[in-house]
Design a protein around this motif. Structure first.
Motif, PDB file in Angstrom:
ATOM      1  N   LEU A 228       0.954  -1.259  -0.062  1.00  0.00           N
ATOM      2  CA  LEU A 228      -0.029  -0.025  -0.023  1.00  0.00           C
ATOM      3  C   LEU A 228       0.894   1.287  -0.174  1.00  0.00           C
ATOM      4  O   LEU A 228       0.596   2.177  -0.664  1.00  0.00           O
ATOM      5  CB  LEU A 228      -0.999   0.008   1.251  1.00  0.00           C
ATOM      6  CG  LEU A 228      -1.896  -0.868   1.109  1.00  0.00           C
ATOM      7  CD1 LEU A 228      -2.890  -1.289   2.453  1.00  0.00           C
ATOM      8  CD2 LEU A 228      -2.913  -0.626  -0.038  1.00  0.00           C
TER       9      LEU A 228
ATOM     10  N   LEU B 161     -11.451   2.659   1.824  1.00  0.00           N
ATOM     11  CA  LEU B 161     -10.249   1.800   1.869  1.00  0.00           C
ATOM     12  C   LEU B 161      -9.137   2.594   1.118  1.00  0.00           C
ATOM     13  O   LEU B 161      -9.121   3.175   0.000  1.00  0.00           O
ATOM     14  CB  LEU B 161     -10.706   0.471   1.167  1.00  0.00           C
ATOM     15  CG  LEU B 161     -11.737  -0.101   1.941  1.00  0.00           C
ATOM     16  CD1 LEU B 161     -12.235  -1.414   0.990  1.00  0.00           C
ATOM     17  CD2 LEU B 161     -11.312  -0.568   3.218  1.00  0.00           C
ATOM     18  N   PRO B 162      -7.884   2.024   1.596  1.00  0.00           N
ATOM     19  CA  PRO B 162      -6.568   2.389   1.183  1.00  0.00           C
ATOM     20  C   PRO B 162      -6.496   2.061  -0.594  1.00  0.00           C
ATOM     21  O   PRO B 162      -6.152   3.177  -1.284  1.00  0.00           O
ATOM     22  CB  PRO B 162      -5.700   1.674   1.661  1.00  0.00           C
ATOM     23  CG  PRO B 162      -6.331   1.343   3.060  1.00  0.00           C
ATOM     24  CD  PRO B 162      -7.720   1.300   3.043  1.00  0.00           C
ATOM     25  N   SER B 163      -6.973   1.220  -0.935  1.00  0.00           N
ATOM     26  CA  SER B 163      -6.958   0.917  -2.595  1.00  0.00           C
ATOM     27  C   SER B 163      -7.678   2.041  -3.214  1.00  0.00           C
ATOM     28  O   SER B 163      -7.528   2.551  -4.091  1.00  0.00           O
ATOM     29  CB  SER B 163      -7.071  -0.484  -2.950  1.00  0.00           C
ATOM     30  OG  SER B 163      -7.986  -1.214  -1.973  1.00  0.00           O
ATOM     31  N   MET B 164      -8.906   2.285  -2.933  1.00  0.00           N
ATOM     32  CA  MET B 164      -9.766   3.463  -3.353  1.00  0.00           C
ATOM     33  C   MET B 164      -9.164   4.648  -3.209  1.00  0.00           C
ATOM     34  O   MET B 164      -9.077   5.451  -4.475  1.00  0.00           O
ATOM     35  CB  MET B 164     -11.181   3.318  -2.414  1.00  0.00           C
ATOM     36  CG  MET B 164     -11.824   2.173  -2.364  1.00  0.00           C
ATOM     37  SD  MET B 164     -13.355   2.588  -1.376  1.00  0.00           S
ATOM     38  CE  MET B 164     -13.937   0.879  -1.432  1.00  0.00           C
TER      39      MET B 164
ATOM     40  N   HIS C 250     -18.723   5.906  -0.414  1.00  0.00           N
ATOM     41  CA  HIS C 250     -18.376   4.832   0.282  1.00  0.00           C
ATOM     42  C   HIS C 250     -18.619   4.622   1.694  1.00  0.00           C
ATOM     43  O   HIS C 250     -17.925   5.756   2.194  1.00  0.00           O
ATOM     44  CB  HIS C 250     -16.862   4.234  -0.244  1.00  0.00           C
ATOM     45  CG  HIS C 250     -17.007   4.137  -1.779  1.00  0.00           C
ATOM     46  ND1 HIS C 250     -17.020   5.284  -2.710  1.00  0.00           N
ATOM     47  CD2 HIS C 250     -16.857   2.898  -2.487  1.00  0.00           C
ATOM     48  CE1 HIS C 250     -16.827   4.497  -3.847  1.00  0.00           C
ATOM     49  NE2 HIS C 250     -16.906   3.339  -3.849  1.00  0.00           N
ATOM     50  N   TYR C 251     -18.955   3.847   2.525  1.00  0.00           N
ATOM     51  CA  TYR C 251     -18.993   3.940   3.875  1.00  0.00           C
ATOM     52  C   TYR C 251     -17.535   3.850   4.415  1.00  0.00           C
ATOM     53  O   TYR C 251     -17.173   4.376   5.608  1.00  0.00           O
ATOM     54  CB  TYR C 251     -19.753   2.463   4.243  1.00  0.00           C
ATOM     55  CG  TYR C 251     -19.949   2.496   5.646  1.00  0.00           C
ATOM     56  CD1 TYR C 251     -21.073   3.346   6.522  1.00  0.00           C
ATOM     57  CD2 TYR C 251     -19.437   1.805   6.859  1.00  0.00           C
ATOM     58  CE1 TYR C 251     -21.585   3.330   7.648  1.00  0.00           C
ATOM     59  CE2 TYR C 251     -19.860   1.708   7.995  1.00  0.00           C
ATOM     60  CZ  TYR C 251     -20.718   2.654   8.614  1.00  0.00           C
ATOM     61  OH  TYR C 251     -21.008   2.644   9.821  1.00  0.00           O
ATOM     62  N   VAL C 252     -16.680   3.044   3.902  1.00  0.00           N
ATOM     63  CA  VAL C 252     -15.353   3.102   4.150  1.00  0.00           C
ATOM     64  C   VAL C 252     -14.395   3.442   3.035  1.00  0.00           C
ATOM     65  O   VAL C 252     -14.627   3.181   1.877  1.00  0.00           O
ATOM     66  CB  VAL C 252     -14.717   1.730   4.525  1.00  0.00           C
ATOM     67  CG1 VAL C 252     -14.927   1.419   6.178  1.00  0.00           C
ATOM     68  CG2 VAL C 252     -15.126   0.650   3.884  1.00  0.00           C
TER      69      VAL C 252
ATOM     70  N   ALA D 258     -10.843   5.120   9.013  1.00  0.00           N
ATOM     71  CA  ALA D 258     -10.297   4.207  10.329  1.00  0.00           C
ATOM     72  C   ALA D 258     -10.467   2.903   9.820  1.00  0.00           C
ATOM     73  O   ALA D 258     -11.239   2.087  10.268  1.00  0.00           O
ATOM     74  CB  ALA D 258     -11.295   4.627  11.488  1.00  0.00           C
ATOM     75  N   THR D 259      -9.491   2.530   9.138  1.00  0.00           N
ATOM     76  CA  THR D 259      -9.354   1.170   8.615  1.00  0.00           C
ATOM     77  C   THR D 259      -7.931   0.749   8.352  1.00  0.00           C
ATOM     78  O   THR D 259      -7.099   1.593   8.149  1.00  0.00           O
ATOM     79  CB  THR D 259     -10.287   0.869   7.403  1.00  0.00           C
ATOM     80  OG1 THR D 259     -10.315  -0.463   6.878  1.00  0.00           O
ATOM     81  CG2 THR D 259      -9.772   1.875   6.276  1.00  0.00           C
ATOM     82  N   GLY D 260      -7.476  -0.652   8.463  1.00  0.00           N
ATOM     83  CA  GLY D 260      -6.196  -1.107   8.234  1.00  0.00           C
ATOM     84  C   GLY D 260      -5.601  -0.639   6.864  1.00  0.00           C
ATOM     85  O   GLY D 260      -6.107  -0.724   6.010  1.00  0.00           O
ATOM     86  N   GLY D 261      -4.308   0.105   6.821  1.00  0.00           N
ATOM     87  CA  GLY D 261      -3.677   0.354   5.784  1.00  0.00           C
ATOM     88  C   GLY D 261      -3.650   1.938   5.523  1.00  0.00           C
ATOM     89  O   GLY D 261      -2.853   2.486   4.727  1.00  0.00           O
TER      90      GLY D 261
ATOM     91  N   ALA E 190     -14.027   9.506   9.955  1.00  0.00           N
ATOM     92  CA  ALA E 190     -13.940   8.215  10.634  1.00  0.00           C
ATOM     93  C   ALA E 190     -14.001   6.956   9.410  1.00  0.00           C
ATOM     94  O   ALA E 190     -13.573   5.802   9.696  1.00  0.00           O
ATOM     95  CB  ALA E 190     -15.010   7.792  11.326  1.00  0.00           C
TER      96      ALA E 190
END
Lengths: 282, 282, 282, 282
Positions: A43, A256-259, A252-254, A208-211, A205
């Protein structure tokens, strides 16, 4: 504390000059990713490539080679236990050490060797378990352009300030004892340059997820590689990470790093083409 | 110097004839990708597939197999130290040698063996570290249809002309001593055919990122595989690479190789269906 | 020869019944993918999954595991030299053998073992190098529901008819000697069922690229798994493959297998919801 | 039986609180994926990440490392035969055991060790072959927050009720004997909490494809990680899985797990921003 402004972002993310080549935009090395946390290095490297870093290499456990290339053929790889590592290090402009590095004996050895080899004109971004190792082992810090990216627990280890007592004033006082710039990541990230204190006004928030932290290190590295080691560059990197995540989070609700990584080039294109005097409108 | 024109591109990128099969569009072999630079071979092969090459194989270090197939199941693979390599080489129409090959002893051995085995009616595109090896070891050049794709530093090594002195006239003079066509990559790429000199009018600094050169080699290979070994084919390949990157760069701060590769089939479809007399409008 | 009609496609691609589970839609096994041609098995399996096959497994060289799962976590894998292969085979409804299998000694051994183990109510699709092996070794054919998918060169090997002499009449005469249905792939694919001859009216030269044939095998397998072993099912699979490629080719110069695979579920959704009497309009 | 309502979904999928960090949203461990069924663990972990789980780790056969990281760098990995597994387990909030685990001796050993180590405040989701193992070996169930996700055949093994006799009343009677919540998956999935019985009103046969069940386990884990172990949380997870698949199926003949996973963050964003009183309209 000052707030990072959109106008600052616009000043940093400049249109590229026609006469340039890939070396112009920085040689970046991501050091991390042990057998358990390989995704962190992937990442970080992906963020560095998508944020415009010129040439991105990864020093990692060799078990991570396939996944790195499958996701990111733009990056180069060296096993972090390869004797050529120190040689490669010497050719770099910006080094990130820590994402997914772990805290085992080899990690400490690699960190120590890196600290010993780094030169003053190089930038070293110290993240994740590398921060924990520094805190645990009282390592001699290298003379280089340093950036620290602790989250609150790592900051507690490094500064000795318990999370509940991490006020801006306490943080600034502790950060001043460290060479370089300190970024204390939280739901309202604070940045302490050698002379000033800033707060990041964006982000949510959904990050707030891994990565997320790994992604930030890659953006900072790419920005320094392209725009130089200045306070503004680091502030712009922190802001950009959160601003892109905010854009992703509208749908998106999260985030994510890839997004976030995928969206970086669009955001930077948009900012770089704003008229300088209208930058505050984006 | 002449400029490559859109009309030329339209003449080269023809609609496909109904009566054809995959072999009609070229058997292409990418030779490169050592344990450190596997991504380069993957990008070159991906560009060859997405630019319409009929059958694409990769001869590479076996550590790159998983990532190649994970990204590009359309390609075939042979470890480049497999004794069957030379046999496979004989069945190919177009060979690219160099992306991510490195300059170690094995690379030199592989390059020498390839030079010895290549036949006159085959096209050989010499790129990256293969150029450096030729310059360092004064290798005897094969009798084949050659294309050279040095960046400025590699061109300095090959031609002996320091980067600062790489004027069009000096470049043309040096290129004339080499068999085949020479493409000197820079922010305004120059192409020296045996009889003429051209400048690429498109492209931008958004392409200044790791892997751009690898991508170009795959496009050239696919174009020669489909449209034959002609000056126009090579010129069209160089132009197409940059034109697609320019399109990507309208919305992205960096035109990463994987973005450019994905867009190739759309661009080629658009060009191939333009009326021949309106080609200058695209 | 008859032409495959859109009305036939609509009759085959039915809306799914509410009361069903994954087993309802077929247990499919793809056998192929040696160390050089692993992508072929990946593409065949991907097509089977995206065309709606219920449960898809792949028996392949173990070097292809990582790439298969990285692209297609929906599939299961068994190394094709695992003793449990024959047991697994017995649980399958539809088997594809041949994509990327190669013609080496182990391939012949695997093909022979598969022919010996297959049962009459199972469908076996024989493709690529499996066809070449049958032609070279005069293997005893199994009593099962067979489908053959040779391209013109493989058909020459199998039928003894030189490519230039592969007229519809000659092809039909030769196909009648083989059990099952024969699909002779060319720019106008012909399908010979035990009782009839058909020509595929769709498709274009944009499909002339490595992996197209592998993709077709996966679609046929998924269609038989879902819609049963009937002439119409096979005809619909051939037509669907080309119709989707035609749709892709309206905006892409090449219709790469991975693009066609991605579009399969959209095309099938569109067809399945057409009113039965309006099917000729799509 | 009660039906799950959109209003319930809206109450569960809340906007995130600003003051939070990744740990707030759950530490999740997926245990599964042997050498044949690695994709199952990858899909479960992907669903957990995309459904908003804070920190997702996977304990799996080490052959699945490359594919996991290539698809999902956001996840961490530990080989499931690593002695550190039990230690890692102790740090988790929610554990899924079963996707692609298989029923061989090691699987039983791993399941038994997990049951022995789990603590009452942890949630354990028991799926797939783990259910079969429990049924076959009469294992002592752990004192923890349990969720069971059998499909009809696994439910037959666990409950002793033949598929044809799995009426809601019979299912509820059998479920009441098991600790925790039981989800009997079929074309109309039933959920038996300790006090109530529900039917899932959404979903369709487009979900009848390999990997759907694995995807559900990841969503349940992420929801419990974020929203707590409550009946409503589990009901909302089941509904969300099917509602997203229904949305995918409006344009796709099959709702493949990877499509559903990609769409999860959009669906959750949409729900979380509905006014609480308008939730019944989505």
């Amino acid at each position: 504390m000052k707030s990072i402004t959109p106008a600052l972002i616009r000043r940093v993310i400049r249109p590229r000059q026609a006469q340039s080549y890939k070396g112009t935009y920085g040689r970046i090395l991501i050091v991390g990713g042990n057998a358990r946390f390989g995704g962190a290095a992937i990442l970080s490297a992906s963020a560095a490539v998508y944020a415009g870093g010129g040439l991105v290499s990864v020093a990692t456990d060799r078990v991570n080679r396939d996944a790195l290339h499958a996701r990111l053929p733009e990056a180069m790889i060296i096993p972090y236990d390869d004797p050529a590592y120190i040689q490669l290090l010497a050719t770099m402009d910006v080094i990130v050490i820590g994402p997914g590095l772990g805290t085992e004996a080899f990690a400490l050895q690699l960190l120590t060797a890196t600290f010993a080899a780094i030169r003053p004109q190089q930038t070293l971004i110290i993240d994740g378990s590398a921060i924990t190792l520094v805190a645990q082992h009282q390592l001699t810090l290298p003379k280089a352009q340093l950036v620290w990216t602790p989250h609150q627990m790592e900051w507690q280890r490094l500064s000795g300030i318990a999370i509940a007592e991490q006020t801006p004033a306490a943080n600034q006082f502790a950060a001043a004892k460290l060479p370089g710039t300190v970024i204390v990541k939280s739901h309202r990230t604070e940045i302490f340059t050698p002379t000033d204190a800033y707060q990041n006004p964006v982000g949510s928030a959904a990050m707030a997820t891994g990565g997320s932290g790994d992604t930030l290190t890659g953006i900072i590295a790419a920005f320094i590689g392209q725009f130089g080691y200045h306070d503004d560059t680091i502030l712009a990197a922190v802001y950009t990470h959160s601003a892109v995540a905010d854009a992703v989070a509208t749908t998106h609700y999260v985030a994510l790093p890839s997004m976030v990584i995928t969206e970086l080039p669009r955001y930077m294109a948009k900012i770089s083409t704003l008229p300088l005097d209208e930058s505050s409108r984006h």
